[in-house]
Design a protein around this motif. Structure first.
Motif: not given
Length: 761
Positions: A678-701
């Motif tokens: 992720l770029n740092e701007a997107e990390m900032g918008r989401r309150g994320l820092r390098a090394g944070d554990a995250v999940a990805l979820e598909t916006l399924s239809t």
């Protein structure tokens, strides 16, 4: 294996880093001396073809014609490690499923045919004839030949692929899901619509004459590293190289040639791209329409000023149709919309168009970043429009260059691996072998998975590959495979696909390309077709990893003979005794191979004629056809304000589903793969820092929840609204429904996801 860490990589691509990595790969596989000797025979006229990518060999080879990843591919198959029945005896399939893909393949080369034993949940050795008999019993007991899916990997030779399609059609089906369906099928569908052929129009020597090279959605430093030699040479003689890609890939920035002693000794490198345009994920179509629009506008201005035209108006008038409709659509497409969709400014796109228009000869290169989209076929046609504007097809130094993946993925299709055969081909097959082949179209990859899910398909026979790992919608694919009555895999090493199997399952170990293939009439050569339609012979020199191995052709013939029985009109033993006989049969079915056996004995092989390269257009109109691309979006737009567009990536230490390590040197990722860029701007918008554990979820239809946990955030230079993660780890996020309706290609390169806090792995 290195401890997981992130460390920015500041060196150029190639260079000493590549040599060090090659040496480590050889040592890791226990073959430092033998491996080095083997590498010197790779991609040489009297040697064997690289089992990695499909980039062509130069006419005048150097003393070593291999790259870092090609060396790793050979080390992987020439390994001293052995996956014997004794090693597998204490390992249940359930236990092996907990292993990483890397650790599975590190068990080494398979040495014996294996059959799954349900009582012990293990694979046990089985005699070849017994395996063939049991497989044939299941196949012959099915209600319909169409209940079998015949899958093909792009590593299979022309000879093995031809026999494989012959077996399946003699059995009675055109079900041929193959790796092309997941990568460049959009090329095979889109290019014929525009120029009448489904392949590229350039030869390797065209790169020596091009004034400009435009690269879309391709990372050659990892996916086809030998291409870097051509790009380096072009850059050094002053050709403009423009790269369009969401990530600034290291090899497209600068490259140090391992074969150049001056660069290596002086620690210097060559800048590759004149300009890198970081298009947003899913923004290639908009960028291409911006380039086309800028070309039209510049030409309109020249015409209004009574100046020299910038488009090749004579070529357009004499060789094409549909230009006015295209021009009208482009003139009506507003620049602000193009800028929003592409992530690039009007000034950037206009400057790129100016570079293209100033080039007398230009090559348009593209990879899977352009085709693995919902409108991948249309994307190919859109790029072809750009070539047609300047007459950049059918003359030296110019053309369209799709960069294929595996070393013979293009050749497999040429010799008949297709679910949609033409009647002319089937007629020649009938006349040559004396049986009536099926005429109904079969299944591609997604259709095969859906057939397995519904119970329509009951068996799966794979000529190479790792289908479960490569396919989209991993969990759906796994469930579908587990419901089968039979799975058969022709393989060199254990992989994830062998652990997701049917009630009966067999692993049939085959020779590697670097090994001697000895049949009744002596050592044999196989043939492959590279990305530029050059066909050449390949002959292994290493001793087989086990006395129990058989060649792919011999295994396919054994399966066919057991399944079809003595009533078959096809002389399987006669064909496999001497591969010249197989090539003679290929020539009879495909006249383009005229003089096949004689021509592969000429140093460097021969080129399969491309009508488009001769400016002969095998289209319904008899001309090259411009195509209007409605709108700007490659993939359905998502209105969710939290949506990110995910693109799947290969690491530098990876080839398709094969992992050479858990690191990605050029992107600075070491000892791990569960990362999201992720770029740092997107990390900032989401309150994320390098090394944070995250999940990805598909916006399924479709109402299905698709979530992958355990990703670690890594800052990286990407456009806003975009993220990247490795394939195949991110494949569970790619829905089966997200595919190009024309080619069936899954949309691996643009998956709408949201990111949220998650748990670590």
């Amino acid at each position: 294996m290195s401890k997981p860490h992130i460390r920015p990589y500041t060196s150029p691509a190639g260079g000493w880093g590549a040599l060090e990595a090659t040496g480590k790969a050889l040592v890791e596989q226990g073959i430092p001396a033998a491996g080095a000797a083997t590498l010197l025979r790779m991609n040489q006229p009297e040697g064997f073809d690289c089992p990695g990518c499909a980039w062509p060999d130069p006419k005048h080879t150097s003393s070593f014609e291999f790259c870092e990843n090609g060396a790793k591919a050979v080390a992987w198959e020439a390994t001293a490690k052995r996956c014997t029945p004794e090693r597998l005896a204490g390992l249940t399939v359930a236990a092996l499923e907990t292993w990483s893909d890397y650790d599975l393949e590190m068990l080494g080369r398979l040495t014996h045919p294996l059959a799954y034993d349900e009582a012990s949940d293990t694979y046990r050795p089985v005699a070849w004839d017994e395996a063939f008999r049991r497989i044939a019993a299941v196949l012959d007991g099915l209600d319909s030949p169409d209940q079998v899916e015949f899958y093909t990997s792009g590593r299979a030779s022309n000879e093995a692929a031809f026999l494989f399609q012959l077996f399946a059609r003699a059995f009675g089906t055109n079900n041929f899901p193959d790796c092309s369906n997941m990568c460049h099928e959009a090329t095979s569908v889109g290019l014929p619509q525009s120029i009448g052929v489904g392949k590229g129009t350039v030869l390797l020597e065209d790169f020596d004459a091009a004034d400009a090279i435009l690269i879309f959605g391709q990372n050659p430093g990892t996916n086809s590293p030998r291409m870097m030699t051509s790009l380096r040479d072009a850059s050094r003689r002053g050709a403009a190289i423009l790269s369009f890609n969401p990530l600034r890939e290291r090899a497209l920035e600068r490259f140090q040639a391992p074969q150049n002693p001056i660069e290596m000794a002086s620690l210097t490198s060559t800048p590759i791209s004149s300009q890198i345009y970081q298009v947003r994920v899913g923004g290639d179509a908009a960028a291409l329409k911006g380039l086309l629009k800028a070309c039209i506008e510049r030409d309109d201005a020249a015409a209004a000023a009574d100046a020299a035209r910038l488009l090749d108006v004579n070529f357009i008038a004499g060789h094409t149709t549909g230009f006015e409709a295209l021009a009208a659509d482009l003139r009506a497409t507003p620049w602000p919309a193009i800028e929003r969709a592409s992530g690039l400014t009007r000034a950037e796109l206009d400057a790129a168009a100016g570079t293209y228009l100033r080039a007398d000869k230009a090559i348009l290169v593209y990879g899977m970043g352009l085709v693995q989209h919902r409108r991948g076929t249309e994307n190919v046609r859109l790029l072809t429009n750009l070539a047609l504007l300047r007459g950049n097809i059918g003359r030296p130094g110019a053309g369209i260059c799709p960069v294929r993946g595996h070393s013979n993925v293009q050749g497999n299709r040429t010799v008949g691996i297709t679910e949609k055969p033409t009647d002319a081909f089937l007629d020649r097959l009938r006349d040559t072998f004396g049986f009536e082949p099926p005429r109904r179209h079969g299944h591609d990859v997604v259709a095969a998975i859906e057939a397995m899910r519904s119970g329509q398909a009951r068996a799966f026979v794979a000529l190479g590959g790792n289908f479960v790992a490569a396919a989209p919608d991993t969990e759906a694919t796994r469930r579908a495979m587990r419901g089968l009555a039979l799975t058969v895999a022709i393989s060199t090493k254990l992989n994830r696909g062998h652990l997701v199997h049917g009630r009966q399952a067999f692993i049939l170990p085959c020779l590697a390309r670097s090994e001697v293939d000895r049949q009744e009439t002596g050592p044999q050569s196989i043939t492959v077709e590279d990305s530029m339609s050059m066909v050449h012979a390949s002959a292994g020199r290493n001793a087989p990893a086990s006395a129990h191995l058989r060649s792919e052709t011999a295994i396919v013939a054994g399966l066919a003979r057991a399944t079809l029985g003595p009533a078959s009109t096809i002389p399987w033993e006669h064909l496999t005794a001497d591969y010249d006989r197989i090539r003679t049969a290929i020539e009879a079915v495909f006249p383009i191979f005229q003089g096949y056996n004689a021509r592969i004995r000429v140093r460097g092989g021969f080129h399969l004629t491309s009508l488009a390269r001769e400016r002969i257009w095998a289209t319904p109109s008899g001309k090259a056809e411009f195509a209007v691309y409605e709108g700007l979006e490659e993939d359905p737009h998502q209105d969710d304000p939290e949506a990110l567009w995910l693109t799947t990536l290969r690491s530098h230490d990876q080839y398709n589903t094969t992992l050479y390590s858990l690191s990605d040197r050029y992107r600075g990722v070491f000892g791990q793969r569960m990362v999201v860029f992720l770029n740092e701007a997107e990390m900032g918008r989401r309150g994320l820092r390098a090394g944070d554990a995250v999940a990805l979820e598909t916006l399924s239809t479709d109402g299905v929840s698709r979530v992958v946990e355990g990703f670690k955030v890594v800052p990286y230079r990407l456009p806003d609204g975009c993220c990247g993660a490795y394939y195949p780890e991110a494949n569970p996020l790619v829905p089966l429904y997200a595919r190009d309706p024309q080619s069936g290609t899954p949309s691996y390169k643009a998956v709408p996801v949201r990111i949220r806090a998650g748990r670590g792995m």
